[in-house]
Write a protein that holds these residues in place. Structure first.
Motif, PDB file in Angstrom:
ATOM      1  N   HIS A   1      43.679  35.646  29.273  1.00 34.11           N
ATOM      2  CA  HIS A   1      43.392  37.077  29.266  1.00 34.11           C
ATOM      3  C   HIS A   1      41.900  37.347  29.463  1.00 34.11           C
ATOM      4  O   HIS A   1      41.517  38.282  30.196  1.00 34.11           O
ATOM      5  N   ASN A   2      41.057  36.535  28.809  1.00 29.14           N
ATOM      6  CA  ASN A   2      39.608  36.714  28.984  1.00 29.14           C
ATOM      7  C   ASN A   2      39.198  36.460  30.430  1.00 29.14           C
ATOM      8  O   ASN A   2      38.412  37.218  31.020  1.00 29.14           O
ATOM      9  N   ASP A   3      39.744  35.384  31.028  1.00 28.92           N
ATOM     10  CA  ASP A   3      39.422  35.098  32.433  1.00 28.92           C
ATOM     11  C   ASP A   3      39.911  36.215  33.348  1.00 28.92           C
ATOM     12  O   ASP A   3      39.234  36.598  34.314  1.00 28.92           O
TER      13      ASP A   3
ATOM     14  N   GLN B   1      37.551  38.354  35.641  1.00 31.98           N
ATOM     15  CA  GLN B   1      37.792  38.429  37.072  1.00 31.98           C
ATOM     16  C   GLN B   1      37.950  39.863  37.536  1.00 31.98           C
ATOM     17  O   GLN B   1      37.463  40.263  38.618  1.00 31.98           O
ATOM     18  N   GLN B   2      38.615  40.677  36.702  1.00 31.88           N
ATOM     19  CA  GLN B   2      38.773  42.080  37.050  1.00 31.88           C
ATOM     20  C   GLN B   2      37.431  42.799  37.055  1.00 31.88           C
ATOM     21  O   GLN B   2      37.145  43.617  37.942  1.00 31.88           O
TER      22      GLN B   2
ATOM     23  N   ILE C   1      34.507  41.369  37.619  1.00 31.75           N
ATOM     24  CA  ILE C   1      33.766  40.895  38.800  1.00 31.75           C
ATOM     25  C   ILE C   1      34.278  41.568  40.062  1.00 31.75           C
ATOM     26  O   ILE C   1      33.506  41.987  40.947  1.00 31.75           O
ATOM     27  N   TYR C   2      35.602  41.715  40.143  1.00 33.95           N
ATOM     28  CA  TYR C   2      36.183  42.369  41.322  1.00 33.95           C
ATOM     29  C   TYR C   2      35.737  43.826  41.408  1.00 33.95           C
ATOM     30  O   TYR C   2      35.404  44.330  42.488  1.00 33.95           O
ATOM     31  N   GLU C   3      35.689  44.509  40.255  1.00 33.45           N
ATOM     32  CA  GLU C   3      35.253  45.902  40.265  1.00 33.45           C
ATOM     33  C   GLU C   3      33.780  46.010  40.625  1.00 33.45           C
ATOM     34  O   GLU C   3      33.364  46.926  41.373  1.00 33.45           O
ATOM     35  N   GLU C   4      32.937  45.074  40.112  1.00 30.01           N
ATOM     36  CA  GLU C   4      31.514  45.089  40.471  1.00 30.01           C
ATOM     37  C   GLU C   4      31.330  44.844  41.969  1.00 30.01           C
ATOM     38  O   GLU C   4      30.524  45.526  42.632  1.00 30.01           O
ATOM     39  N   GLU C   5      32.084  43.857  42.512  1.00 30.70           N
ATOM     40  CA  GLU C   5      31.982  43.597  43.945  1.00 30.70           C
ATOM     41  C   GLU C   5      32.455  44.800  44.755  1.00 30.70           C
ATOM     42  O   GLU C   5      31.869  45.155  45.780  1.00 30.70           O
ATOM     43  N   LYS C   6      33.546  45.420  44.285  1.00 28.00           N
ATOM     44  CA  LYS C   6      34.053  46.591  44.999  1.00 28.00           C
ATOM     45  C   LYS C   6      33.032  47.715  44.968  1.00 28.00           C
ATOM     46  O   LYS C   6      32.789  48.402  45.984  1.00 28.00           O
TER      47      LYS C   6
END
Length: 378
Positions: free
Chosen positions: A73-75, A79-80, A82-87
């Motif tokens: 869950h932490n990973d 990851q979510q 990081i994905y939002e920051e990249e987006k």
């Protein structure tokens, strides 16, 4: 003589130490009252140890599974994020590129005023030959341009900041909605489990109710069948009684008789016979009364026999009670004699014990006498 450092032989010392430790262990095992008298269920203890180890292993596996699930869950959350920051970074890059490509200052209508006439159309005709329609800059037109530009930059900065805050609020709202959706999914799962449990309980209650209803219905059907049989029997008996007591059955019997002659008895017409004559009925009644009297005399004889048998049984019972009373009296006298004999034996034994304690055995053993026992396991 030469002095040699030969190694000391430790075999005898080790053997003596081994025998000494074995003797100590044997004493502890023999002189332990709990182990010697009560005993220990080694199989049960081993089973308890195995069960405890199994429980510990299960708890460790469960903790490891929980740790793996928590790490997963932490990973997933990382990851979510990081994905939002990249987006968000890609969106900002695309927006900046769009501004640099499609909203350049040089492409605006007043680019000649903002960029120092860099993008203005150059005129080759002398200014003296041009009329008023060819004028581009008028007197008093550029007053307050720097202030206006700073205000526009401040407004643009405020708009960008507002857009950034709006995006952050939107991102927080999305995270909050996702958290609410996750909680709602968990609640739905819990509600589904509870609904499933309630459904199982309802099914069980419905099965129990159906079984009770079926049993009640079977009982009701059995009672209905019994009542129907009883009703049919009553109807049949009523019909039979009605048939026997009807006018058709109680008509005169002479209509069914026909004289044959020749000294023979009259012939009975079967299709016209209506019953027996009063003489025949009286004969039957007399025969029945004689049978009743005979039955009554037989019952009286049986009653007399039963009374005689009861008197004989009462006499035997009284004799048995008298015999039992005499036996109880004999037992009581025998018990009294036994008690007297026991009292006499107790007195003799007490006198003999006093003789042993006061006259024969006058030397009492000391503590050292008892300490000489159980000093070794051999």
């Amino acid at each position: 003589m030469y002095k040699l450092d030969l190694p000391v032989d430790q075999t005898e010392m080790k053997a003596a130490e081994r025998r000494r430790s074995a003797e100590t262990t044997r004493k502890a095992r023999i002189f332990n009252t709990r182990h010697r008298v009560m005993g220990i269920d080694v199989d049960a203890l081993n089973q308890q140890v195995q069960e405890k180890k199994h429980q510990q292993n299960m708890e460790m596996q469960r903790d490891k599974a929980f740790d793996k699930l928590r790490k997963y869950h932490n990973d997933a959350l990382l990851q979510q994020d990081i994905y939002e920051e990249e987006k968000r970074a890609a969106l900002h890059t695309d927006l900046t590129q769009y501004w640099a490509t499609h909203q350049r200052v040089e492409d605006s209508r007043d680019a000649d005023l903002k960029c120092g006439l860099k993008g203005a159309f150059s005129i080759t005709i002398p200014e003296g030959e041009l009329g008023p329609a060819s004028m581009q800059i008028f007197q008093g037109e550029g007053i307050g341009e720097e202030q206006k530009r700073r205000e526009q930059m401040n407004m643009t900065e405020r708009d960008l900041r507002a857009q950034q805050e709006l995006n952050e609020r939107k991102h927080m709202g999305d995270k909050h909605r996702e958290m609410l959706v996750s909680k709602e999914l968990v609640l739905q799962d819990l509600r589904g489990v509870q609904l499933q449990a309630l459904e199982e309980d309802c099914k069980k209650a419905a099965r129990i109710s159906l079984d009770n209803y079926n049993r009640a219905l079977a009982t009701e059907q059995a009672e209905t069948l019994k009542e129907q049989r009883r009703r049919e029997e009553r109807e049949n008996l009523a019909e039979l009684l009605h048939t026997l007591t009807s006018d058709m059955m109680t008509e005169c019997a002479e209509a069914a008789r026909r004289e044959v002659g020749g000294g023979r008895p009259p012939r009975v017409l079967i299709d016209r016979w209506k019953g027996m004559s009063p003489e025949q009925l009286s004969a039957i009644h007399r025969e029945r009364e004689e049978q009743c009297l005979q039955r009554q005399r037989q019952c009286e004889a049986e009653k007399a026999q039963d009374a005689a048998r009861e008197l004989q049984l009462l006499r035997l019972t009284r004799e048995a009670e008298e015999e039992e009373r005499r036996a109880a009296e004999l037992r009581r006298e025998r018990n009294i004699q036994t008690d007297r004999y026991n009292v006499q034996l107790a007195r003799e034994q007490q006198a003999y014990q006093e003789y042993l304690n006061k006259k024969l055995y006058t030397n009492k053993p000391t503590k050292s006498y008892f300490n000489q026992f159980n000093t070794s396991s051999r």
